[in-house]
Design an enzyme around this catalytic site. Structure first.
Site, PDB file in Angstrom:
ATOM      1  N   ASP A 121      -8.895   0.054   2.641  1.00  0.00           N
ATOM      2  CA  ASP A 121      -8.911   0.544   1.256  1.00  0.00           C
ATOM      3  C   ASP A 121     -10.210   0.164   0.545  1.00  0.00           C
ATOM      4  O   ASP A 121     -10.778   0.961  -0.193  1.00  0.00           O
ATOM      5  CB  ASP A 121      -7.716  -0.027   0.471  1.00  0.00           C
TER       6      ASP A 121
ATOM      7  N   THR B  48      -3.141   5.151  -3.841  1.00  0.00           N
ATOM      8  CA  THR B  48      -2.051   5.913  -3.220  1.00  0.00           C
ATOM      9  C   THR B  48      -0.726   5.667  -3.936  1.00  0.00           C
ATOM     10  O   THR B  48       0.127   6.540  -3.973  1.00  0.00           O
ATOM     11  CB  THR B  48      -1.904   5.527  -1.737  1.00  0.00           C
ATOM     12  N   THR B  49      -0.554   4.459  -4.518  1.00  0.00           N
ATOM     13  CA  THR B  49       0.683   4.189  -5.271  1.00  0.00           C
ATOM     14  C   THR B  49       0.609   4.900  -6.629  1.00  0.00           C
ATOM     15  O   THR B  49       1.559   5.565  -7.045  1.00  0.00           O
ATOM     16  CB  THR B  49       0.862   2.666  -5.486  1.00  0.00           C
TER      17      THR B  49
ATOM     18  N   ASP C   5       0.869  -1.182   0.000  1.00  0.00           N
ATOM     19  CA  ASP C   5       0.000   0.000   0.000  1.00  0.00           C
ATOM     20  C   ASP C   5       0.906   1.232   0.000  1.00  0.00           C
ATOM     21  O   ASP C   5       1.676   1.437   0.932  1.00  0.00           O
ATOM     22  CB  ASP C   5      -0.882  -0.045   1.254  1.00  0.00           C
TER      23      ASP C   5
END
Length: 535
Positions: free
Chosen positions: A402, A101-102, A68
């Protein structure tokens, strides 16, 4: 006096059309871009379902295994101020959308790369920055035109979105178990007809070691990880009346610097008798109100409940759960409809909550207390996550968070787009077409922005072990022929219609990723000096 000859050759014959920056700002800008790109490259391999995981070791020896982006960057030791901006960027994406988020950091790295090339060609940083802002706005418009509207009653689409999010995690093999839990948890705490947001504090995630992730369950009610206190007391109470107390049922202590000196054994007896009478009095008041389940808040100064008190409570057939954390109080009150009681005088029937069943359940090697059958359900739910070791439980918790955020995005903005790099390639092509209608520097910057978007499908292909160049080229060709939803199918290692593979994501994830990434890149471009503070 010597004439200062500029870096571009002889004094006056530098072409005026080209913007030549002073030396120091250029170095600062390149240093910032390089540092930020280094962070983006570090987590680039973690993108997508075939992304690698990172093992993070803390100073105290704790190990975390995750892919994550927000978690990796949060725990990474970043010293360069510009690289810290990318850490903040992934935090912002985590708060705004919860997923992607990546992607957002990889995208920002790619845009920085594009802007470094533009700077090298002599385009002014402000011109690049403004063009990127317009390109981000245009991207938002194009994305809005690619969406599939969604009805919250369509459980199938919600499950697909949650699974897509979970498939890129360490616990991807359990996505068929965790995605229905995420969807049901959110649907239980909102009214689908009127809701515009979800408060994730209403979904409490309780982690308990033992079992496997498959034993994870959704509970309409409460779970306490501690077992019931008091030997001989009941372990199961039906038609429970629950009281939540914030005072201590134990003999009062003197102040820190006071002491009581007892010189005679009769006085000693009297002290013990008084203690007994004091505790019995409190316990009788509790019983009188009709309470048969007692939750006791953790106390710092003295024992929240003494052994004698537990003995009396057990005799009166009252089930006791002690050590309720202070931050859980609000959640417990909201769930049970009770009020926290701060003194024994306020222990009245109207302050009690009610539940059909409170029981102690054996889970693995330890016990938990479950509270079910709540009078007015629908305000809160609890998810009990199980796992064979701490690393798996922590990762399952992050992955479930998530997935919950993905469903929250769909409640906020009820629209889906394809995943698998399809929207990025489509955006890239549409922006490149639009760039042809512009003139001057702006056209150049728009084209660079469009090319930078291709980093997402490129990285997806690379991480999946495909040839990135041929994959992205084929993807471009498919989109040029009008196949809007053609994307990289990582499982088959080919390019297929991604919607048929049910790889979908909320539009909010992509929208906020592009907006936030371009904002961060713009602010990094505009920095031309780093000044250290005196203190």
């Amino acid at each position: 006096m010597p004439i200062n000859i500029s870096a571009g050759g002889g004094g006056d014959n530098v072409s005026r059309s080209e913007y030549k920056d002073k030396d120091k700002p250029t170095q600062i800008r390149y240093s910032n871009i390089t540092a930020a790109k280094a962070v983006a490259d570090a987590i680039r391999t973690a993108l997508g379902p075939r992304g690698m995981d990172k093992m993070i070791q803390a100073e105290n020896g704790d190990v975390t295994i995750t892919n994550d982006g927000a978690t990796i960057l949060k725990q990474m030791q970043v010293l360069h101020p510009a690289a810290k901006m990318l850490v903040e960027l992934s935090k912002a994406q985590d708060i705004e959308a919860g997923d992607g988020t990546t992607s957002v950091v990889v995208l920002a790295g790619s845009l920085l790369d594009a802007s470094a090339n533009l700077l090298a060609k002599g385009i002014h940083p402000t011109a690049i920055s403004e063009a990127f802002q317009r390109a981000a706005q245009k991207s938002t418009e194009i994305l809005e035109s690619l969406v599939t509207p969604l009805d919250l009653a369509d459980r199938e689409s919600l499950l697909k979105s949650a699974s897509t999010s979970l498939n890129s995690k360490v616990v991807s093999q359990y996505s068929s178990i965790l995605s229905p839990i995420a969807v049901d948890a959110v649907m239980k705490v909102i009214d689908p007809a009127t809701a515009t947001n979800v408060d994730l504090k209403d979904i409490k995630i309780v982690k308990k070691l033992g079992g496997t992730v498959e034993d994870t369950e959704l509970i309409d009610g409460l779970v306490f990880t501690s077992k019931t206190s008091g030997a001989g007391g009941p372990n199961k109470v039906e038609k429970a009346k629950v009281g939540l107390i914030q005072f201590c049922i134990s003999p009062p202590k003197t102040d820190m610097d006071n002491q009581v000196i007892v010189s005679d054994y009769t006085q000693m007896d009297r002290v013990l008798r008084e203690e007994r009478a004091y505790i019995l009095d409190i316990v009788k008041k509790i019983k009188k109100s009709g309470c048969n389940v007692l939750l006791i808040q953790k106390s710092i100064l003295r024992d929240a409940v003494s052994d004698l008190a537990l003995h009396f409570l057990a005799k009166m057939k009252i089930l006791v759960v002690k050590e309720v954390e202070r931050e859980d109080i609000e959640f417990v009150c909201k769930t049970l409809g009770c009020k926290p009681i701060a003194s024994v005088d306020h222990f009245l029937p109207e302050n009690l909550g009610s539940a059909e069943l409170v029981e102690e359940v054996q889970t693995g090697s330890s016990k938990i207390v479950k509270v079910t059958g709540i009078a007015c359900p629908g305000q809160t739910v609890t998810v009990l996550i199980r796992g064979s070791n701490k690393l798996v439980i922590e990762e399952a918790d992050r992955s479930l968070h998530d997935a919950l955020c993905v469903i929250r995005c769909l409640v906020k903005k009820r629209a889906l787009i394809a995943g698998g790099g399809a929207p990025e390639i489509e955006l890239s092509q549409r922006l490149a077409e639009f760039a042809n209608t512009l003139t001057g520097m702006e056209q150049y910057c728009f084209r660079s922005f469009a090319e930078a978007l291709e980093v997402i499908p490129f990285t997806l292909a690379e991480n999946a072990g495909l040839n990135p160049i041929s994959t992205v080229t084929e993807l471009r060709a498919r989109h040029a022929q009008g196949e809007k939803n053609a994307g990289i199918n990582v499982r088959k290692g080919a390019i297929t219609n991604i919607l048929e593979e049910s790889v979908v994501q909320p539009i909010l994830v992509s929208l906020s990723a592009i907006t936030l990434a371009s904002e961060t890149v713009r602010s990094i471009l505009k920095i031309d000096d780093i000044v250290n503070c005196v203190r």
